[in-house]
Design a protein around this motif. Structure first.
Motif, PDB file in Angstrom:
ATOM      1  N   PRO A   3       3.416  -1.913 -11.861  1.00 44.07           N
ATOM      2  CA  PRO A   3       1.933  -1.280 -11.714  1.00 44.07           C
ATOM      3  C   PRO A   3       0.866  -2.018 -12.686  1.00 44.07           C
ATOM      4  O   PRO A   3      -0.148  -2.251 -12.174  1.00 44.07           O
ATOM      5  CB  PRO A   3       2.160   0.203 -11.974  1.00 44.07           C
ATOM      6  N   ALA A   4       1.361  -2.037 -13.944  1.00 42.60           N
ATOM      7  CA  ALA A   4       0.312  -2.807 -14.755  1.00 42.60           C
ATOM      8  C   ALA A   4       0.078  -4.300 -14.222  1.00 42.60           C
ATOM      9  O   ALA A   4      -1.130  -4.708 -14.486  1.00 42.60           O
ATOM     10  CB  ALA A   4       0.946  -3.057 -16.176  1.00 42.60           C
ATOM     11  N   LYS A   5       1.031  -4.996 -13.768  1.00 39.25           N
ATOM     12  CA  LYS A   5       0.746  -6.223 -13.326  1.00 39.25           C
ATOM     13  C   LYS A   5       0.011  -6.255 -12.119  1.00 39.25           C
ATOM     14  O   LYS A   5      -0.838  -7.224 -11.846  1.00 39.25           O
ATOM     15  CB  LYS A   5       2.088  -7.125 -12.959  1.00 39.25           C
ATOM     16  N   VAL A   6       0.097  -5.470 -11.237  1.00 38.11           N
ATOM     17  CA  VAL A   6      -0.670  -5.233  -9.852  1.00 38.11           C
ATOM     18  C   VAL A   6      -2.299  -4.475 -10.431  1.00 38.11           C
ATOM     19  O   VAL A   6      -3.054  -5.498  -9.960  1.00 38.11           O
ATOM     20  CB  VAL A   6      -0.309  -4.071  -8.888  1.00 38.11           C
ATOM     21  N   MET A  65      -1.758 -24.121 -22.011  1.00 39.16           N
ATOM     22  CA  MET A  65      -2.635 -23.013 -21.439  1.00 39.16           C
ATOM     23  C   MET A  65      -2.253 -23.189 -19.870  1.00 39.16           C
ATOM     24  O   MET A  65      -2.156 -24.375 -19.499  1.00 39.16           O
ATOM     25  CB  MET A  65      -3.914 -23.119 -21.826  1.00 39.16           C
ATOM     26  N   HIS A  66      -2.175 -22.030 -19.284  1.00 42.33           N
ATOM     27  CA  HIS A  66      -2.183 -21.818 -17.799  1.00 42.33           C
ATOM     28  C   HIS A  66      -3.111 -20.736 -17.374  1.00 42.33           C
ATOM     29  O   HIS A  66      -3.251 -19.850 -17.946  1.00 42.33           O
ATOM     30  CB  HIS A  66      -0.907 -21.906 -17.300  1.00 42.33           C
ATOM     31  N   LEU A  67      -3.587 -21.287 -15.930  1.00 42.79           N
ATOM     32  CA  LEU A  67      -4.367 -20.178 -15.482  1.00 42.79           C
ATOM     33  C   LEU A  67      -3.606 -18.966 -15.124  1.00 42.79           C
ATOM     34  O   LEU A  67      -2.472 -19.168 -14.607  1.00 42.79           O
ATOM     35  CB  LEU A  67      -4.951 -20.768 -14.108  1.00 42.79           C
ATOM     36  N   GLY A  68      -4.002 -17.728 -14.997  1.00 44.53           N
ATOM     37  CA  GLY A  68      -3.162 -16.662 -14.568  1.00 44.53           C
ATOM     38  C   GLY A  68      -4.031 -15.519 -14.308  1.00 44.53           C
ATOM     39  O   GLY A  68      -5.158 -15.697 -15.022  1.00 44.53           O
ATOM     40  N   PRO A  69      -3.635 -14.402 -13.943  1.00 41.09           N
ATOM     41  CA  PRO A  69      -4.143 -13.206 -14.020  1.00 41.09           C
ATOM     42  C   PRO A  69      -4.553 -12.453 -15.276  1.00 41.09           C
ATOM     43  O   PRO A  69      -5.420 -11.518 -15.163  1.00 41.09           O
ATOM     44  CB  PRO A  69      -3.338 -12.319 -12.944  1.00 41.09           C
ATOM     45  N   GLY A  70      -3.894 -12.764 -16.308  1.00 40.88           N
ATOM     46  CA  GLY A  70      -4.170 -12.211 -17.542  1.00 40.88           C
ATOM     47  C   GLY A  70      -4.646 -12.933 -18.497  1.00 40.88           C
ATOM     48  O   GLY A  70      -4.619 -14.332 -18.337  1.00 40.88           O
ATOM     49  N   THR A  71      -5.061 -12.537 -19.688  1.00 38.63           N
ATOM     50  CA  THR A  71      -5.399 -13.287 -20.795  1.00 38.63           C
ATOM     51  C   THR A  71      -4.554 -12.943 -22.025  1.00 38.63           C
ATOM     52  O   THR A  71      -4.595 -11.741 -22.502  1.00 38.63           O
ATOM     53  CB  THR A  71      -6.716 -12.917 -21.064  1.00 38.63           C
ATOM     54  N   GLY A  72      -3.560 -13.752 -22.412  1.00 33.25           N
ATOM     55  CA  GLY A  72      -2.675 -13.172 -23.735  1.00 33.25           C
ATOM     56  C   GLY A  72      -1.654 -14.516 -24.029  1.00 33.25           C
ATOM     57  O   GLY A  72      -1.650 -15.461 -23.336  1.00 33.25           O
ATOM     58  N   HIS A  78      -7.719  -6.681 -11.061  1.00 29.80           N
ATOM     59  CA  HIS A  78      -8.754  -6.704 -11.969  1.00 29.80           C
ATOM     60  C   HIS A  78      -9.327  -8.289 -11.937  1.00 29.80           C
ATOM     61  O   HIS A  78     -10.529  -8.485 -12.066  1.00 29.80           O
ATOM     62  CB  HIS A  78      -8.596  -6.328 -13.228  1.00 29.80           C
ATOM     63  N   ALA A  79      -8.417  -9.320 -12.071  1.00 31.02           N
ATOM     64  CA  ALA A  79      -8.714 -10.717 -12.135  1.00 31.02           C
ATOM     65  C   ALA A  79      -9.392 -11.084 -10.757  1.00 31.02           C
ATOM     66  O   ALA A  79     -10.422 -11.732 -10.833  1.00 31.02           O
ATOM     67  CB  ALA A  79      -7.670 -11.391 -12.264  1.00 31.02           C
ATOM     68  N   LEU A  80      -8.823 -10.485  -9.731  1.00 27.34           N
ATOM     69  CA  LEU A  80      -9.449 -11.280  -8.455  1.00 27.34           C
ATOM     70  C   LEU A  80     -11.127 -10.553  -8.356  1.00 27.34           C
ATOM     71  O   LEU A  80     -11.856 -11.214  -7.558  1.00 27.34           O
ATOM     72  CB  LEU A  80      -8.823 -10.826  -7.328  1.00 27.34           C
ATOM     73  N   ARG A  81     -11.461  -9.527  -8.857  1.00 22.21           N
ATOM     74  CA  ARG A  81     -12.689  -8.855  -8.893  1.00 22.21           C
ATOM     75  C   ARG A  81     -13.775  -9.270 -10.092  1.00 22.21           C
ATOM     76  O   ARG A  81     -14.694  -9.061  -9.856  1.00 22.21           O
ATOM     77  CB  ARG A  81     -12.579  -7.592  -8.866  1.00 22.21           C
ATOM     78  N   GLY A  82     -12.941 -10.073 -10.990  1.00 23.87           N
ATOM     79  CA  GLY A  82     -13.842 -10.425 -12.377  1.00 23.87           C
ATOM     80  C   GLY A  82     -14.281 -11.821 -12.188  1.00 23.87           C
ATOM     81  O   GLY A  82     -14.265 -12.676 -11.034  1.00 23.87           O
ATOM     82  N   ASP A  83     -15.313 -12.457 -13.092  1.00 22.61           N
ATOM     83  CA  ASP A  83     -15.814 -13.744 -13.189  1.00 22.61           C
ATOM     84  C   ASP A  83     -15.154 -14.556 -13.904  1.00 22.61           C
ATOM     85  O   ASP A  83     -15.214 -14.680 -15.216  1.00 22.61           O
ATOM     86  CB  ASP A  83     -17.436 -13.305 -13.764  1.00 22.61           C
ATOM     87  N   ASN A  84     -14.165 -15.152 -13.041  1.00 25.46           N
ATOM     88  CA  ASN A  84     -13.230 -16.042 -13.611  1.00 25.46           C
ATOM     89  C   ASN A  84     -12.943 -17.198 -12.582  1.00 25.46           C
ATOM     90  O   ASN A  84     -13.576 -17.023 -11.542  1.00 25.46           O
ATOM     91  CB  ASN A  84     -12.180 -15.260 -14.206  1.00 25.46           C
ATOM     92  N   GLU A  85     -11.886 -18.079 -12.995  1.00 28.95           N
ATOM     93  CA  GLU A  85     -11.199 -18.892 -12.003  1.00 28.95           C
ATOM     94  C   GLU A  85     -10.082 -18.551 -11.148  1.00 28.95           C
ATOM     95  O   GLU A  85      -9.664 -19.354 -10.309  1.00 28.95           O
ATOM     96  CB  GLU A  85     -11.019 -20.261 -13.069  1.00 28.95           C
ATOM     97  N   LEU A  86      -9.784 -17.319 -11.154  1.00 28.03           N
ATOM     98  CA  LEU A  86      -8.609 -16.823 -10.180  1.00 28.03           C
ATOM     99  C   LEU A  86      -9.389 -16.294  -8.817  1.00 28.03           C
ATOM    100  O   LEU A  86     -10.254 -15.612  -8.900  1.00 28.03           O
ATOM    101  CB  LEU A  86      -8.029 -16.074 -10.913  1.00 28.03           C
ATOM    102  N   ASP A  87      -8.896 -16.930  -7.805  1.00 22.09           N
ATOM    103  CA  ASP A  87      -9.300 -16.324  -6.348  1.00 22.09           C
ATOM    104  C   ASP A  87      -7.887 -16.267  -5.656  1.00 22.09           C
ATOM    105  O   ASP A  87      -6.952 -16.636  -6.037  1.00 22.09           O
ATOM    106  CB  ASP A  87     -10.341 -17.279  -5.740  1.00 22.09           C
ATOM    107  N   PRO A  88      -8.051 -15.694  -4.403  1.00 21.91           N
ATOM    108  CA  PRO A  88      -6.563 -15.600  -3.557  1.00 21.91           C
ATOM    109  C   PRO A  88      -6.019 -16.738  -3.593  1.00 21.91           C
ATOM    110  O   PRO A  88      -4.896 -16.805  -3.498  1.00 21.91           O
ATOM    111  CB  PRO A  88      -7.323 -14.785  -2.304  1.00 21.91           C
TER     112      PRO A  88
END
Length: 381
Positions: free
Chosen positions: A351-354, A248-255, A359-369
């Motif tokens: 565009p989908a990745k952007v 598993m790795h941290l990333g902007p998506g879940t999948g 979405h990830a940067l605005r969410g409640d998760n472990e990804l930040d700038p």
């Protein structure tokens, strides 16, 4: 620094020298749970949905799977080894990964899981039957744990080639002509997942399923913030098992990222790859040899863009081997082979990745700038 000797080999040092500059620092994640709920024995199979089972079966046969069962609503794929199927593809409106299914070591483990999570033990819809418990991990993946009633019987193997090494001549007066045919899949090896809640998901797999970490990756300059990737294996005590069953790795998506299937040897990988290329399939990356896990690898895309790996000659670790720690980098993915491709790294901009990143940067998760920039730097290093 502690070391453990197994069969005369210093497994701690051997692992460190091959996989990381050093082991864990004081206070870092131990890579295992003190009191896990159960200890799963292995991956059983992976579950997908696709609208076209006929097309899925054509690729499956070309990639090297056998067919365990087929109906109007499901396609069960298998390897040559005895045991459970490798994959089930159920008919659905769109192509998607559903989740992993792990194999319980004992039937009683299902009852223990059910009591602890408020789930039910029910019959499993699979060749051979059995019982299953349905769970949900912190990333939102459906995770199932199964105890099989009846295993599939072994099928004929693709025999490894007899090789000559220097003055060790094992083959004389006989030519070597491996046929250009599908690699014959032996078994499911591992699955790799991306998550926005890496730390929570990691602890869940260690605490709930009793898995243990073989290797951690951290971001350059951010080690104090903890790891962002883990290669995780099953804990069977003194029995050596695959270096990783789940990564598993941290990333902007879940999948789903990719899944890997063992074949006999390098020639099976190479000849099977030629067979796939001749039929117009896209190689994502390969052929090469990994660092974490040491596998010989070759990655391909199926017609629905899912990534699958042929692998051979992977590392096997018992419980004695402690986690290694190393910085994440694209160049650190292989000991030899071509550079990791943008397709393999998932680095094609769209565009989908952007939208996914925003979405990830605005969410409640472990990804930040800072984490995002570190991941981008690692992908290009």
């Amino acid at each position: 620094m502690s070391r453990t000797r197994v069969g005369g080999t210093d497994v701690r040092t051997a692992h460190q020298d091959l996989h990381s500059d050093q082991g864990a620092l004081r206070g870092e994640h131990p890579g295992r749970s003190r009191n896990p709920l159960i200890k799963v024995a292995d991956l059983a199979w992976l579950e997908f949905e696709k609208p076209d089972l006929d097309r899925a079966e054509v690729f499956a046969r070309d990639f090297g799977f056998g067919i365990a069962a087929r109906s109007e609503s499901a396609l069960w794929l298998r390897g040559t080894f005895a045991g459970s199927p490798c994959t089930v593809i159920r008919r659905g409106p769109a192509s998607r990964f559903i989740g992993p299914v792990f194999r319980a070591a004992e039937r009683a483990d299902l009852d223990r899981l059910a009591r602890a999570t408020g789930s039910d033990v029910r019959d499993v819809d699979a060749p051979g039957g059995g019982k299953v418990v349905d769970l949900l991990d912190p990333s939102g993946f459906p995770v199932r744990v199964v105890h099989h009633a009846e295993e599939l019987r072994a099928l004929p193997e693709q025999r490894p080639l007899l090789l000559n090494f220097g003055t060790d001549h094992r083959r004389t007066n006989v030519t070597q002509r491996p046929p250009r045919e599908p690699s014959r899949i032996q078994r499911l090896g591992h699955v790799v997942l991306q998550t926005r809640v890496f730390a929570r998901a990691l602890d869940w797999y260690l605490d709930t399923l009793g898995m243990i970490v073989s290797d951690f990756h951290f971001l350059d300059g951010q080690r104090e913030r903890g790891p962002v990737m883990a290669f995780i294996r099953c804990d069977q005590g003194g029995v050596a098992v695959d270096h990783h069953t789940l990564a598993m790795h941290l990333g902007p998506g879940t999948g789903y990222v990719h899944s890997a299937y063992q074949v006999t040897d390098l020639d099976a990988i190479a000849a099977g790859g030629e067979y796939l290329a001749e039929r117009g399939y896209q190689r994502s990356w390969g052929i090469g040899r990994h660092i974490q896990g040491s596998q010989l690898f070759d990655y391909w895309r199926d017609p629905d863009r899912f990534m699958l790996e042929h692998f051979a000659d992977g590392d096997l670790f018992s419980r004695d081997v402690e986690p290694g720690w190393s910085p994440m980098s694209a160049s650190g993915l292989a000991q030899w082979g071509p550079p990791a491709t943008r397709d393999f790294l998932g680095a094609h901009p769209s565009p989908a990745k952007v939208r996914e990143v925003l979405h990830a940067l605005r969410g409640d998760n472990e990804l930040d700038p800072a984490r995002l920039l570190g991941l981008l730097k690692a992908m290009n290093s």
